[in-house]
Scaffold this motif. Structure first.
Motif, short mmCIF file in Angstrom:
data_model
loop_
_atom_site.label_atom_id
_atom_site.label_comp_id
_atom_site.label_asym_id
_atom_site.label_seq_id
_atom_site.Cartn_x
_atom_site.Cartn_y
_atom_site.Cartn_z
N LEU A 195 -6.54 9.03 -1.40
CA LEU A 195 -5.47 9.01 -2.40
C LEU A 195 -4.69 10.31 -2.25
N TYR B 117 1.88 6.68 -6.68
CA TYR B 117 0.70 7.47 -7.08
C TYR B 117 0.98 8.96 -6.87
N VAL C 254 0.84 -1.20 0.00
CA VAL C 254 0.00 0.00 0.00
C VAL C 254 0.87 1.25 0.00
N TRP D 31 -2.70 0.36 -10.50
CA TRP D 31 -2.21 0.87 -9.21
C TRP D 31 -3.37 1.01 -8.24
N ARG E 200 -5.36 -2.83 0.84
CA ARG E 200 -6.10 -2.21 1.94
C ARG E 200 -7.21 -3.15 2.41
N HIS F 209 2.71 1.84 -3.34
CA HIS F 209 1.83 2.32 -4.41
C HIS F 209 1.31 3.73 -4.14
N LEU F 210 1.13 4.08 -2.87
CA LEU F 210 0.75 5.46 -2.57
C LEU F 210 1.88 6.41 -2.95
N SER G 139 -3.39 5.60 5.16
CA SER G 139 -2.92 4.42 4.44
C SER G 139 -3.98 3.32 4.41
N ILE H 175 -3.78 -0.92 -4.65
CA ILE H 175 -4.00 -0.20 -3.38
C ILE H 175 -5.27 -0.71 -2.71
#
Length: 155
Positions: free
Chosen positions: A151, A72, A65, A83, A91, A68-69, A145, A87
């Motif tokens: 996002l 992003y 997570v 993506w 999550r 990828h955050l 998160s 995420i």
């Protein structure tokens, strides 16, 4: 195997020779209250191992997570549904794990920074940016998160 060998030795051998059968045998012994026959050392080891596995899964999902955050946030031109799906999925796994084992919330908080540092390094390697691109301290809170609707904005 001789008739004079204790059952625990037999079960210990079974543990090494046929793990699935050992599980079935141990479960049956527990259900029937045959506690003296249980291979206690290996049962304790397996229970402790289950706890370690839960923690590893939590860390792994959190790392995905966070990575990828970061991607992003710092590569907005490459954002993709893939993506977003990743995420969302990780999550979802975290939510499921924390719902089934609420005591892991403390562990999540304790390991959050370590996971962020690993995610930071992995993101830098994966997208080819300098590690210094990403802040040393997480730009995301634990709550963000885990929040399915959160996002990050671009930097």
């Amino acid at each position: 195997m001789t008739a004079t060998q204790p059952t625990a030795v037999t079960n210990s051998n079974l543990y090494e020779e046929d793990f699935y059968l050992w599980i079935k045998t141990t479960a049956k012994q527990l259900k029937n209250g045959n506690f003296a026959e249980i291979d206690l050392d290996n049962l304790i080891e397996e229970i402790e191992s289950m706890g370690r596995s839960e923690k590893r899964a939590l860390k792994s999902n959190l790392l995905v997570v966070l990575m990828h955050l970061l991607k992003y946030k710092y590569q907005p031109e490459k954002r993709s549904n893939s993506w977003l799906s990743t995420i969302f999925e990780h999550r979802r796994r975290l939510k499921e794990d924390l719902t089934e084992s609420p005591s892991l919330k403390k562990y999540l908080s304790e390991t959050f920074n370590e996971c962020y540092q690993d995610a930071r390094k992995q993101a830098a390697l994966e997208i080819g940016l300098s590690l210094n691109t990403f802040p040393v301290d997480s730009p995301f809170t634990t709550e963000e998160s885990l929040n399915q609707d959160y996002l990050p904005e671009q930097h």
